[in-house]
Scaffold this active site. Structure first.
Site, PDB file in Angstrom:
ATOM      1  N   GLU A 154     -15.623  -5.355   4.898  1.00  0.00           N
ATOM      2  CA  GLU A 154     -14.688  -6.620   4.523  1.00  0.00           C
ATOM      3  C   GLU A 154     -13.869  -7.161   5.239  1.00  0.00           C
ATOM      4  OE1 GLU A 154     -14.240  -5.149   0.505  1.00  0.00           O
ATOM      5  OE2 GLU A 154     -12.223  -5.619   0.717  1.00  0.00           O
ATOM      6  N   CYS A 183      -7.743 -10.644   8.348  1.00  0.00           N
ATOM      7  CA  CYS A 183      -7.325  -9.335   7.960  1.00  0.00           C
ATOM      8  C   CYS A 183      -8.815  -8.746   8.482  1.00  0.00           C
ATOM      9  CB  CYS A 183      -7.280  -9.127   6.606  1.00  0.00           C
ATOM     10  SG  CYS A 183      -7.083  -7.422   5.969  1.00  0.00           S
ATOM     11  N   CYS A 196     -12.108   5.182   3.549  1.00  0.00           N
ATOM     12  CA  CYS A 196     -11.052   5.496   4.173  1.00  0.00           C
ATOM     13  C   CYS A 196     -10.511   6.917   3.482  1.00  0.00           C
ATOM     14  CB  CYS A 196      -9.661   4.687   3.590  1.00  0.00           C
ATOM     15  SG  CYS A 196      -8.146   4.933   4.036  1.00  0.00           S
ATOM     16  N   CYS A 255      -5.236   6.779  -1.340  1.00  0.00           N
ATOM     17  CA  CYS A 255      -3.946   6.186  -2.124  1.00  0.00           C
ATOM     18  C   CYS A 255      -4.704   5.498  -3.323  1.00  0.00           C
ATOM     19  CB  CYS A 255      -3.487   4.869  -1.229  1.00  0.00           C
ATOM     20  SG  CYS A 255      -2.886   5.266   0.232  1.00  0.00           S
ATOM     21  N   CYS A 260      -5.375   1.886  -4.150  1.00  0.00           N
ATOM     22  CA  CYS A 260      -6.352   1.085  -3.127  1.00  0.00           C
ATOM     23  C   CYS A 260      -7.939   1.307  -3.437  1.00  0.00           C
ATOM     24  CB  CYS A 260      -6.012   1.828  -1.689  1.00  0.00           C
ATOM     25  SG  CYS A 260      -6.848   0.791  -0.349  1.00  0.00           S
ATOM     26  N   GLY A 305      -9.750   1.081   5.630  1.00  0.00           N
ATOM     27  CA  GLY A 305      -9.468   1.951   6.741  1.00  0.00           C
ATOM     28  C   GLY A 305      -7.881   2.159   7.172  1.00  0.00           C
ATOM     29  N   GLU A 306      -7.794   3.336   7.592  1.00  0.00           N
ATOM     30  CA  GLU A 306      -6.288   3.824   8.080  1.00  0.00           C
ATOM     31  C   GLU A 306      -6.319   3.635   9.694  1.00  0.00           C
ATOM     32  OE1 GLU A 306      -3.083   4.199   7.495  1.00  0.00           O
ATOM     33  OE2 GLU A 306      -3.166   4.638   9.584  1.00  0.00           O
ATOM     34  N   SER A 321      -1.007  -2.123  10.273  1.00  0.00           N
ATOM     35  CA  SER A 321      -0.382  -1.419   8.984  1.00  0.00           C
ATOM     36  C   SER A 321      -0.924   0.090   8.769  1.00  0.00           C
ATOM     37  CB  SER A 321      -1.021  -2.443   7.559  1.00  0.00           C
ATOM     38  OG  SER A 321      -0.347  -1.675   6.691  1.00  0.00           O
ATOM     39  N   SER A 370       3.317   1.235   5.169  1.00  0.00           N
ATOM     40  CA  SER A 370       2.902   1.003   3.627  1.00  0.00           C
ATOM     41  C   SER A 370       4.077   2.152   3.028  1.00  0.00           C
ATOM     42  CB  SER A 370       1.672   1.245   3.471  1.00  0.00           C
ATOM     43  OG  SER A 370       0.807   0.311   3.925  1.00  0.00           O
ATOM     44  N   LEU A 371       5.044   1.752   2.670  1.00  0.00           N
ATOM     45  CA  LEU A 371       6.001   2.677   1.835  1.00  0.00           C
ATOM     46  C   LEU A 371       5.563   2.735   0.560  1.00  0.00           C
ATOM     47  CD1 LEU A 371       8.056   4.448   3.264  1.00  0.00           C
ATOM     48  CD2 LEU A 371       9.937   2.745   2.529  1.00  0.00           C
ATOM     49  N   HIS A 372       5.543   1.918  -0.187  1.00  0.00           N
ATOM     50  CA  HIS A 372       5.385   1.685  -1.719  1.00  0.00           C
ATOM     51  C   HIS A 372       6.345   2.787  -2.579  1.00  0.00           C
ATOM     52  CE1 HIS A 372       2.211  -0.822  -0.363  1.00  0.00           C
ATOM     53  NE2 HIS A 372       1.238   0.265   0.085  1.00  0.00           N
ATOM     54  N   ASN A 396      -1.982  -5.791  -6.549  1.00  0.00           N
ATOM     55  CA  ASN A 396      -3.266  -6.069  -7.312  1.00  0.00           C
ATOM     56  C   ASN A 396      -3.981  -5.134  -8.184  1.00  0.00           C
ATOM     57  OD1 ASN A 396      -3.909  -8.791  -6.445  1.00  0.00           O
ATOM     58  ND2 ASN A 396      -3.853  -8.134  -4.360  1.00  0.00           N
ATOM     59  N   CYS A 400      -7.679  -4.907  -0.774  1.00  0.00           N
ATOM     60  CA  CYS A 400      -8.403  -4.073  -0.015  1.00  0.00           C
ATOM     61  C   CYS A 400      -9.519  -3.436  -0.674  1.00  0.00           C
ATOM     62  CB  CYS A 400      -7.436  -3.093   0.571  1.00  0.00           C
ATOM     63  SG  CYS A 400      -5.971  -3.648   1.175  1.00  0.00           S
TER      64      CYS A 400
HETATM   65  N1  SAH Z   1      -4.140   2.021   5.572  1.00  0.00           N
HETATM   66  C1  SAH Z   1      -3.577   1.103   6.030  1.00  0.00           C
HETATM   67  C2  SAH Z   1      -3.924  -0.265   5.935  1.00  0.00           C
HETATM   68  C3  SAH Z   1      -4.927  -0.930   4.656  1.00  0.00           C
HETATM   69  S1  SAH Z   1      -4.413  -1.435   3.506  1.00  0.00           S
HETATM   70  C4  SAH Z   1      -2.097   0.983   5.240  1.00  0.00           C
HETATM   71  O1  SAH Z   1      -2.192   2.047   4.539  1.00  0.00           O
HETATM   72  O2  SAH Z   1      -1.130   0.287   5.521  1.00  0.00           O
HETATM   73  C5  SAH Z   1      -3.183  -2.849   3.638  1.00  0.00           C
HETATM   74  C6  SAH Z   1      -2.133  -3.042   2.745  1.00  0.00           C
HETATM   75  O3  SAH Z   1      -2.509  -3.289   1.316  1.00  0.00           O
HETATM   76  C7  SAH Z   1      -1.304  -1.637   2.483  1.00  0.00           C
HETATM   77  O4  SAH Z   1       0.090  -1.870   2.478  1.00  0.00           O
HETATM   78  C8  SAH Z   1      -1.969  -1.037   1.218  1.00  0.00           C
HETATM   79  O5  SAH Z   1      -1.005  -0.135   0.660  1.00  0.00           O
HETATM   80  C9  SAH Z   1      -1.998  -2.406   0.335  1.00  0.00           C
HETATM   81  N2  SAH Z   1      -2.679  -2.165  -0.808  1.00  0.00           N
HETATM   82  C10 SAH Z   1      -3.796  -1.716  -1.145  1.00  0.00           C
HETATM   83  N3  SAH Z   1      -4.373  -1.696  -2.149  1.00  0.00           N
HETATM   84  C11 SAH Z   1      -3.453  -2.571  -2.847  1.00  0.00           C
HETATM   85  C12 SAH Z   1      -3.275  -3.289  -4.093  1.00  0.00           C
HETATM   86  N4  SAH Z   1      -4.312  -2.903  -4.828  1.00  0.00           N
HETATM   87  N5  SAH Z   1      -2.380  -4.008  -4.203  1.00  0.00           N
HETATM   88  C13 SAH Z   1      -1.532  -4.394  -3.270  1.00  0.00           C
HETATM   89  N6  SAH Z   1      -1.563  -3.747  -1.973  1.00  0.00           N
HETATM   90  C14 SAH Z   1      -2.479  -2.961  -1.842  1.00  0.00           C
END
Ligand code: SAH
Length: 346
Positions: A88, A101, A108, A112, A115, A160-161, A192, A215-217, A291, A334
């Site tokens: 997608e 995007c 993937c 996470c 995701c 994907g990563e 990313s 993506s630190l989170h 999300n 995603c």
């Molecule tokens: N694998 C890569 C890129 C894909 S995701 C990465 O980890 O960065 C792109 C971004 O969307 C990342 O920051 C990911 O952590 C975030 N993401 C994934 N699911 C999400 C969600 N449910 N809500 C908000 N951000 C999300």
């Protein structure tokens, strides 16, 4: 089947050279590929050559399978690859241009918890041509041409990563920014990653002008390990150190993504810890309320709290913004659309 989009300009030159074709054919063919034409639509190249090429290589490695338009103008695409796999993409319209995007893998394997892309694991890597095709296909869909691009910015934030598909992604970055092709400026491209430190170190030496987004989170390893399995491999300290090396080498500001999850990483204490990490290099923090992904039972922070978190960072001198959420009504996050279509059809 390999696609002609998997070839760089130089590789195409070699391919046509080996077929004893004149040099100008390379430009003609490259132009046709950039316009995302099917073999039938290419009229300025001898039919016999097109027929020969199209038995060996595909011109269009994917097609739009489904699209959904959001009230805010965002369009979510589901593409079908030649082997039937679905990936997608999301097109976001801003005042300054259109951002696409793109996905880099089918599924993937990073796992996470928040995701949706990761729900079925990794199916396969995309080739560089399949990543490029997403940009060219949507550009053509929007009526864009090589001279008048409809896509100005690209973010590698689909499923994907990217750094887990390193070679194909680096090739894609070179091809999509090639001025003989669609020529999207590397400064308008963000990659990313969930923080594959060894690959960030490799990428920094590639002489690319792209923006690295991490993506630190989470502000510490304990919280990060609760949602991101990769945190068991690389510590936050190792990630920040690699971000500093990336900045020192490229002089490009590093962006951190921080999805705010209710009750997990959204306290003021977390904000303070996060501030403590952001010293000694140029950076920016993108906050986004998570999300919600129902399968995972994780909820996003309210926007009100997200702004309070942002203020806390800014008061400490950190550059931070809350990202607009777009396309929430069309499964914008995603992997959500693919996950929905797969579960609807199973
Ligand atoms: N694998 C890569 C890129 C894909 S995701 C990465 O980890 O960065 C792109 C971004 O969307 C990342 O920051 C990911 O952590 C975030 N993401 C994934 N699911 C999400 C969600 N449910 N809500 C908000 N951000 C999300």
């Amino acid at each position: 089947m390999l696609s002609l989009l998997d070839f760089s300009y130089e590789e195409l030159e070699k391919l046509l050279g080996d077929l004893d074709q004149p040099k100008y054919r390379v430009t003609q063919l490259y132009d046709a590929l950039v316009s995302y034409k099917s073999p039938d639509e290419v009229t300025n190249i001898p039919k016999s050559l097109i027929a020969d090429l199209s038995t060996k290589y595909s011109f269009q490695p994917l097609s739009i399978y489904q699209e959904r338009k959001s009230k805010d103008g965002t369009i979510k695409f589901l593409y079908k690859l030649l082997d039937g796999n679905l990936i997608e993409g999301v097109l976001m319209k801003y005042k300054y241009g259109n951002t696409l995007c793109v996905s880099t893998q089918v599924g993937c394997r990073m796992g996470c918890k928040f995701c949706a892309s990761t729900l079925g694991g990794l199916v396969r890597n995309l080739t560089s041509g399949e990543i490029l095709a997403q940009v060219l296909c949507v550009n053509a869909y929007l009526g864009g041409t090589k001279a008048k691009r409809q896509i100005t910015n690209v973010v590698l934030m689909g499923s994907g990563e990217p750094l887990d598909n390193y070679d194909n992604v680096v090739k894609f970055l070179r091809c999509v920014s090639d001025v003989r092709g669609i020529g999207i400026s590397q400064r308008n491209i963000s990659l990313s990653t969930c923080g594959l430190v060894d690959k960030i170190d490799k990428l920094k030496d590639k002489n690319l002008q792209i923006t690295l987004t991490i993506s630190l989170h989470a502000p510490n390893d304990e919280i990060r390990r609760q949602t991101m399995p990769i945190a068991n491999k690389y510590s936050i300290k190792e990630i920040i150190d690699s971000a500093k090396r990336y900045f020192n080498k490229t002089k490009r500001r590093v962006v951190f993504e921080y999805a705010l999850i209710e009750g997990k990483n959204d306290s003021f204490e977390c904000a303070e810890m996060l501030c403590g990490l952001m010293h000694g290099f140029s950076n920016h923090i993108n906050l986004i309320p998570l999300n919600e992904v129902k399968e995972r039972g994780l909820k996003g922070t309210t926007r009100h709290r997200a702004y309070a978190f942002m203020k806390k960072l800014q008061d400490n001198g950190i550059s931070a913004t809350v990202r607009r959420t777009m396309g929430e009504d069309i499964e914008g996050a995603c992997g959500q659309l693919r996950a929905k279509v797969l579960s609807d059809t199973q």
